[in-house]
Design a protein around this motif. Structure first.
Motif, short mmCIF file in Angstrom:
data_model
loop_
_atom_site.label_atom_id
_atom_site.label_comp_id
_atom_site.label_asym_id
_atom_site.label_seq_id
_atom_site.Cartn_x
_atom_site.Cartn_y
_atom_site.Cartn_z
N LEU A 1 0.75 -1.33 -0.10
CA LEU A 1 -0.02 -0.06 0.09
C LEU A 1 0.94 1.25 -0.18
N ASP A 2 2.12 1.05 0.64
CA ASP A 2 3.11 2.30 0.67
C ASP A 2 4.31 1.91 1.30
N ASP A 3 5.49 2.52 0.84
CA ASP A 3 6.46 2.13 1.97
C ASP A 3 6.67 3.48 2.69
N LEU A 4 7.52 3.39 3.57
CA LEU A 4 7.59 4.69 4.72
C LEU A 4 9.01 4.50 5.50
N MET A 5 9.11 5.48 6.26
CA MET A 5 10.22 5.56 7.27
C MET A 5 9.68 5.50 8.56
N PHE A 6 10.08 5.08 9.81
CA PHE A 6 9.65 5.32 10.93
C PHE A 6 10.50 5.28 11.88
N SER A 7 10.63 6.11 13.01
CA SER A 7 11.69 6.54 13.98
C SER A 7 11.00 6.56 15.33
N ARG A 8 11.90 6.15 16.23
CA ARG A 8 11.74 6.20 17.72
C ARG A 8 12.04 7.48 18.40
N PHE A 9 11.04 8.19 18.84
CA PHE A 9 11.04 9.35 19.29
C PHE A 9 10.82 9.40 20.79
#
Length: 371
Positions: free
Chosen positions: A103-111
């Motif tokens: 459905l999509d590609d993405l980046m995720f980060s821990r804040f």
């Protein structure tokens, strides 16, 4: 803040006037007016490979997710390792449908206050709706539409940015943090989509022009348009959603198995897990490959790929490589024809062009990795 896309509106970026003042040619893309080039795609591409280019990617969706049970909830939606992500780290992942289609590609980060996520501009409204439907009510999804996002890419990006935001030079690839950038709080990750070293910088939209001016006053930096961003990511062998990735493609077919760690393959629990894990273990029926063409004529998206008289695949991205001074492409072909050095032909407007399967990236990545 609304999570519904207003109908029939072409949006402007926070830097719209800034781009026009610098002579940018503006085109509609992903529902926004965006700069495709300033002085030309070829010189902008080569400048970024040798120096540092400033890209406006504020069309992309910036989200902050928080709430009790966030990690478990996200692992039911993403195939990545959310639980193992420590503060200041970033990962690439995917939103998948029930068949494993992308459905999509993405980046995720821990804040410290949650998970910061960047999704593609053309799909962000669908992504937000999908997350609202898939995640429990306890999970808060904050669409950060008051923030701009700029990417500083190239081997000299670190030289220019550390003068304005001391400490960013200590980041390595796929790490992030909050920094003082000339008096404004900036969320900075050492990442990007050009294959070069560089940074993505999230700032308050009201600060975007001032920060862009400061960065472009540095001798290494020039503003760069969407055209060069596309040719850079193609040379880097990076897929673009809506072209190289869609719901007919799963992560194994796309060659994105690195985004699904061993624990998630074993435990499953994400959409389409059965199909994706089977393809990863047994081999996918088709594969994303790199192609180098003979001569100088490029093949574009949609061109058919042949092995003799047999149609075996289709080009999804293609163009002339400024760095290699040769035509390159990526596409999907039947696994039986996907081995490196396989000789194929691509039909370009009725003419068969010789092509060879080659490893990607076409131009080596220059990420600065930690020890």
């Amino acid at each position: 803040m609304s999570d519904e896309e207003p109908a029939d509106i072409v949006h402007t970026l926070p830097l719209d006037d800034w781009h026009r003042e610098r002579g940018a040619r503006m085109v509609p893309f992903a529902g926004y007016q965006m700069p495709i080039q300033y002085e030309g795609i070829m010189p902008e591409h080569l400048w970024t490979r040798e120096n540092a280019g400033l890209f406006d990617v504020s069309h992309m969706g910036q989200l902050l997710l928080s709430g009790d049970g966030l990690d478990d909830a996200l692992e039911a939606v993403l195939p990545g390792d959310v639980k193992g992500l420590t503060e200041g780290r970033q990962r690439y992942s995917l939103l998948l449908d029930d068949n494993g289609g992308i459905l999509d590609d993405l980046m995720f980060s821990r804040f410290p206050d949650g998970i910061y996520m960047v999704v593609n501009g053309a799909t962000k409204w669908d992504d937000i709706a999908h997350l609202h439907e898939a995640l429990p009510e306890e999970i808060n999804i904050n669409h950060l539409d008051e923030r701009a996002l700029i990417a500083l890419q190239g081997p000299k990006a670190v030289d220019s940015l550390q003068r304005l935001a001391p400490g960013v030079e200590k980041l390595v690839f796929m790490t992030c943090g909050k920094f003082d950038l000339a008096g404004t709080e900036a969320w900075v990750s050492r990442s990007g989509y050009t294959g070069e070293d560089g940074y993505e910088i999230s700032i308050d939209a009201e600060e975007a022009e001032r920060v862009a001016d400061l960065l472009c006053a540095e001798p290494e930096v020039k503003p760069i348009g969407l055209g060069a961003r596309d040719s850079l990511r193609l040379e880097a062998g990076l897929p673009l959603y809506g072209h190289d990735l869609d719901t007919d493609i799963d992560p194994a077919i796309a060659g994105l198995g690195f985004a699904i760690p061993k624990r998630r393959r074993t435990d499953g629990g994400f959409p389409g897990a059965a199909t994706v894990v089977k393809h990863l273990a047994e081999g996918a029926p088709t594969k994303r490959v790199g192609l180098k063409l003979a001569g100088r004529q490029p093949a574009r998206e949609g061109a058919e790929i042949y092995a003799g008289d047999t149609l075996v695949g289709k080009v999804t991205s293609g163009g002339f490589s400024p760095s290699l001074q040769a035509p390159i492409a990526m596409g999907y072909i039947a696994a039986a024809h996907a081995a490196t050095d396989t000789a194929l032909q691509i039909d370009v407007r009725g003419k068969r062009l010789d092509a060879t399967v080659v490893p990607m990236p076409f131009v080596p990545h220059r990420y600065v990795r930690g020890s």
